[in-house]
Design an enzyme around this catalytic site. Structure first.
Site, PDB file in Angstrom:
ATOM      1  N   ASP A  27       0.693  -1.321   0.000  1.00  0.00           N
ATOM      2  CA  ASP A  27      -0.068  -0.058  -0.048  1.00  0.00           C
ATOM      3  C   ASP A  27       0.965   1.266   0.017  1.00  0.00           C
ATOM      4  O   ASP A  27       0.495   2.466  -0.665  1.00  0.00           O
ATOM      5  CB  ASP A  27      -0.917   0.132   1.311  1.00  0.00           C
ATOM      6  CG  ASP A  27      -2.056  -0.911   0.992  1.00  0.00           C
ATOM      7  OD1 ASP A  27      -2.400  -1.239   0.095  1.00  0.00           O
ATOM      8  OD2 ASP A  27      -2.840  -0.713   2.166  1.00  0.00           O
ATOM      9  N   THR A  28       1.776   1.172   0.672  1.00  0.00           N
ATOM     10  CA  THR A  28       2.529   2.739   1.179  1.00  0.00           C
ATOM     11  C   THR A  28       4.197   2.656   0.962  1.00  0.00           C
ATOM     12  O   THR A  28       4.563   3.724   1.025  1.00  0.00           O
ATOM     13  CB  THR A  28       2.219   2.981   2.526  1.00  0.00           C
ATOM     14  OG1 THR A  28       2.867   2.300   3.438  1.00  0.00           O
ATOM     15  CG2 THR A  28       0.721   3.261   2.860  1.00  0.00           C
ATOM     16  N   GLU A  91       2.600  -6.861  14.579  1.00  0.00           N
ATOM     17  CA  GLU A  91       3.420  -5.969  14.971  1.00  0.00           C
ATOM     18  C   GLU A  91       2.458  -4.942  15.791  1.00  0.00           C
ATOM     19  O   GLU A  91       2.987  -4.414  16.724  1.00  0.00           O
ATOM     20  CB  GLU A  91       3.673  -4.988  13.822  1.00  0.00           C
ATOM     21  CG  GLU A  91       5.063  -5.598  13.137  1.00  0.00           C
ATOM     22  CD  GLU A  91       5.387  -4.839  11.892  1.00  0.00           C
ATOM     23  OE1 GLU A  91       6.338  -5.170  10.952  1.00  0.00           O
ATOM     24  OE2 GLU A  91       4.756  -3.753  11.653  1.00  0.00           O
TER      25      GLU A  91
END
Length: 156
Positions: A27-28, A91
């Site tokens: 996505d990023t 995470e």
């Protein structure tokens, strides 16, 4: 009374990183997160980003939790496919654990998603959890959902 208030003060801690970036790579990674990483680095902020800090041969499942524990701030880039990754969700749970145990600060970034979709597991978050519920342990999925609900309540 003075004794009880001082017991909640945590001793100063030495942090290896100022910031740990948690993000969904597809996505990023090459857009928002890489620009954020570069801006933080230019300002002298020591930032952990997996593709910059992991070395060949490192065991990811060992190195990432260690990096999270060694970071003062967890920046969570919540993007449309964040919840589809079990790694990202693990995470996130570790970052929240460090917030509670070590006093780590958390900064959520809502990138292309609404906080209410994250909080209520709607849209792509809801779709991701339907798949996780088919494949993952139900207790793990509950922890992930609770973590997303909690982080969506933080000011981003």
């Amino acid at each position: 009374m003075a004794a009880s208030s001082s017991s909640s003060i945590q001793p100063r801690r030495s942090w290896k990183y100022h910031v740990f970036l948690s993000f969904r790579g597809g996505d990023t990674r090459t857009r928002f997160t890489s620009h954020l990483y570069a801006a933080l680095t230019r300002k002298g902020i020591t930032t952990y980003k997996d593709d910059n800090n992991l070395c060949k041969g490192d065991v990811i499942s060992y190195e990432l939790p260690k990096a999270i524990e060694g970071s003062r701030i967890g920046v969570i880039v919540l993007s449309p496919d964040y919840a589809s990754s079990a790694w990202c969700l693990d995470e996130l749970c570790k970052i929240l654990e460090c917030k509670n145990k070590l006093g780590q600060h958390i900064v959520p970034v809502f990138y292309g998603v609404e906080p209410s979709d994250v909080r209520h597991h709607k849209g792509t978050f809801g779709e991701a959890f339907k798949k996780h519920e088919e494949r993952q342990d139900s207790e793990k999925v509950k922890r992930w959902k609770a973590a997303l609900t909690e982080v969506a309540g933080f000011s981003g």
